[in-house]
Enzyme design. Structure first.
Site, PDB file in Angstrom:
ATOM      1  CG  ASP A 105      -0.335   0.486   2.476  1.00 30.96           C
ATOM      2  OD1 ASP A 105       0.857   0.197   2.685  1.00 30.96           O
ATOM      3  OD2 ASP A 105      -1.025   1.156   3.255  1.00 30.96           O
ATOM      4  CD  GLU A 106       4.793   2.025   2.938  1.00 30.08           C
ATOM      5  OE1 GLU A 106       5.804   2.688   3.171  1.00 30.08           O
ATOM      6  OE2 GLU A 106       4.041   1.591   3.812  1.00 30.08           O
TER       7      GLU A 106
HETATM    8  N1  DCP Z   1      -0.540  -5.320   7.453  1.00 32.96           N
HETATM    9  C1  DCP Z   1      -0.557  -6.595   7.997  1.00 32.96           C
HETATM   10  N2  DCP Z   1       0.098  -6.863   9.187  1.00 32.96           N
HETATM   11  C2  DCP Z   1       0.755  -5.868   9.826  1.00 32.96           C
HETATM   12  C3  DCP Z   1       0.806  -4.572   9.278  1.00 32.96           C
HETATM   13  C4  DCP Z   1       0.137  -4.328   8.084  1.00 32.96           C
HETATM   14  O1  DCP Z   1      -1.176  -7.506   7.421  1.00 32.96           O
HETATM   15  N3  DCP Z   1       1.378  -6.133  10.965  1.00 32.96           N
HETATM   16  C5  DCP Z   1      -1.270  -5.053   6.209  1.00 32.96           C
HETATM   17  C6  DCP Z   1      -2.651  -4.493   6.497  1.00 32.96           C
HETATM   18  C7  DCP Z   1      -2.556  -3.039   6.189  1.00 32.96           C
HETATM   19  C8  DCP Z   1      -1.490  -3.004   5.114  1.00 32.96           C
HETATM   20  O2  DCP Z   1      -0.613  -4.090   5.406  1.00 32.96           O
HETATM   21  O3  DCP Z   1      -3.813  -2.503   5.754  1.00 32.96           O
HETATM   22  C9  DCP Z   1      -0.721  -1.694   5.103  1.00 32.96           C
HETATM   23  O4  DCP Z   1      -0.068  -1.501   6.345  1.00 32.96           O
HETATM   24  P1  DCP Z   1       0.117  -0.090   6.997  1.00 32.96           P
HETATM   25  O5  DCP Z   1       1.149  -0.225   8.040  1.00 32.96           O
HETATM   26  O6  DCP Z   1       0.348   0.944   5.941  1.00 32.96           O
HETATM   27  O7  DCP Z   1      -1.253   0.207   7.757  1.00 32.96           O
HETATM   28  P2  DCP Z   1      -2.666   0.650   7.211  1.00 32.96           P
HETATM   29  O8  DCP Z   1      -2.650   1.024   5.777  1.00 32.96           O
HETATM   30  O9  DCP Z   1      -3.674  -0.393   7.561  1.00 32.96           O
HETATM   31  O10 DCP Z   1      -3.009   1.924   8.113  1.00 32.96           O
HETATM   32  P3  DCP Z   1      -2.365   3.402   8.081  1.00 32.96           P
HETATM   33  O11 DCP Z   1      -3.520   4.308   7.770  1.00 32.96           O
HETATM   34  O12 DCP Z   1      -1.851   3.612   9.445  1.00 32.96           O
HETATM   35  O13 DCP Z   1      -1.299   3.419   7.042  1.00 32.96           O
HETATM   36 CA    CA Z   2       2.070   1.175   4.503  1.00 34.07          CA
HETATM   37 CA    CA Z   3      -1.087   2.430   5.009  1.00 36.02          CA
END
Ligand code: DCP
Ligand code: CA
Ligand code: CA
Length: 389
Positions: A105-106
């Site tokens: 996602d980045e």
């Molecule tokens: N992910 C996962 N296990 C983790 C961390 C992340 O499976 N320990 C997955 C789910 C997240 C995705 O990777 O949706 C992206 O991780 P991010 O750390 O970017 O977190 P989010 O996108 O969910 O939230 P934020 O808004 O804080 O970026």
């Molecule tokens: Ca991320």
């Molecule tokens: Ca994210």
């Protein structure tokens, strides 16, 4: 924003897996959604509504259930998230050929040198946010800075749906306030050992002797010193060295209407043509991809007699391929990709197209408009219908 020669964007989606679940099932909007707690021992991520209860990634599911018993716990649908990820990366590639995907996602996007093209980088970031929202229904957070590590810090700053610029003249002041554990590679343990050396904010790193830093961090100490000065020359490295380019769309509803699919192919060809031309590339092969409503995918390809970047040739070829496909089932996703790429010598010339050809003029116009307003304006669609390709 003046003086920002090097402009690196870091784009990070907000609550990625959970937000996709909310887009795919609007009933979940505004509700505490926890992904991963159902078929795994730990939480993958949680919607911002669920984070209010203290739920975090990697937390054991039973703990999350205790904190938020009324939360909606969903299984991970990785294939779907990967599909969305691909379409986000595609949008980013419309803005610059230099896109480095660093996780699902980045990504970093190097916009350096495109300032005149986009008016300014901030505007480009707004355009990216808008394009991502329109195509996927999702919000992202973007950081803009003169280097990668600062861009990443900036994207994290105002989450969710954030946008933060660190201009070169703001870097020094920021580093005097930024806690050291905001730097990549500095976890809780390193934070404690740095604190014992009197280092609490990033700029403090410059005060300690080289030897102490070496002792604690080895080779990483060089990178740390540079970051403390705000210097980060690490390049944005595109994840595929451009062996092929592709553009695909999941349709709003599954369909087998040839007219609808034809229109879709036209706008996909449009985007691909623009991407080829903006990179000075021509392609020898055109590949059509269809995914049916039962998730079965097919691809059909055609080799061209000569390499091209002309939208019309790409469209015609893809449409011929589509005409040879059975449409006895509805189509869920349609895409075109081009491969066997060559550096173009004369990007607008092609034997079947003479100068003044309406399509060539349109290609030129599209490129000019994209240069001015950003690539998301591409949708020749209806306008081109009158040209009867
Ligand atoms: N992910 C996962 N296990 C983790 C961390 C992340 O499976 N320990 C997955 C789910 C997240 C995705 O990777 O949706 C992206 O991780 P991010 O750390 O970017 O977190 P989010 O996108 O969910 O939230 P934020 O808004 O804080 O970026
Ligand atoms: Ca991320
Ligand atoms: Ca994210």
């Amino acid at each position: 924003m003046s003086g920002l020669d090097k402009a690196i964007l870091h784009v990070d989606m907000d609550a990625f897996f959970a937000s996709i679940e909310q887009v795919d099932n609007p009933e979940l909007k505004g509700k505490p959604v926890i992904v991963g707690g159902k078929n795994r021992g730990v939480v993958s991520t949680a919607s911002y509504e669920a984070r209010v209860f203290g739920i975090r990634s990697a937390m054991p599911s039973f703990e999350a259930k205790k904190l938020c018993p009324h939360g909606i716990f969903l299984p991970v649908r990785m294939e779907r998230y990967a599909e969305v990820s691909a379409s986000i990366m595609e949008i980013l590639q419309d803005f610059s050929p230099l896109v480095e995907k660093t996780s699902i996602d980045e990504a970093y996007v190097d916009l350096s040198g495109t300032k005149r093209l986009y008016g300014n980088y901030l505007q480009a970031a707004f355009q990216i946010k808008e394009a991502v929202l329109v195509k996927t229904g999702l919000t992202c957070s973007i950081g803009i800075a003169p280097g990668k590590f600062l861009a990443k810090i900036a994207s994290d700053w105002k989450k969710p749906n954030g946008l933060m610029v660190i201009s070169p003249d703001a870097v020094a002041a920021l580093l005097k306030e930024l806690p050291v554990d905001k730097l990549p590679g500095i976890g809780p343990k390193s934070k404690i050992s740095l604190a014992s050396l009197g280092v609490n904010v990033v700029a403090d790193i410059l005060q300690i002797p080289e030897s102490s830093l070496q002792k604690h961090f080895g080779r990483y100490s060089v990178k740390l010193k540079n970051m403390a000065r705000g210097v980060d020359e690490s390049p944005v490295i595109p994840f595929s060295p451009c062996k092929s380019l592709g553009s695909e769309d999941t349709l709003p509803t599954d369909t087998n209407s040839i007219e609808f699919l034809r229109d879709k192919l036209l706008s996909l060809a449009e985007r691909l043509g623009h991407r080829l031309r903006s990179r000075g590339l021509n392609a020898r092969s055109v590949i059509l991809k269809l995914k049916y409503s039962d998730f079965q995918s097919i691809t059909r390809s055609h080799s061209l007699p000569a390499a091209t970047c002309a939208t019309k040739i790409i469209f015609d070829t893809a449409f011929k391929l589509l005409s040879g496909c059975r449409l006895d089932r509805r189509v869920r996703l349609i895409g075109i990709s081009v491969s066997r790429l060559e550096k173009g010598r004369e990007p607008f010339l092609f034997p079947e197209m003479n100068a003044g050809d309406k399509w060539e003029l349109l290609d030129n116009a599209v490129d000019t408009i994209c240069g001015k307003f950003g690539p998301q304006v591409i949708s020749r669609g209806k306008a081109a219908k009158s040209l009867k390709p």
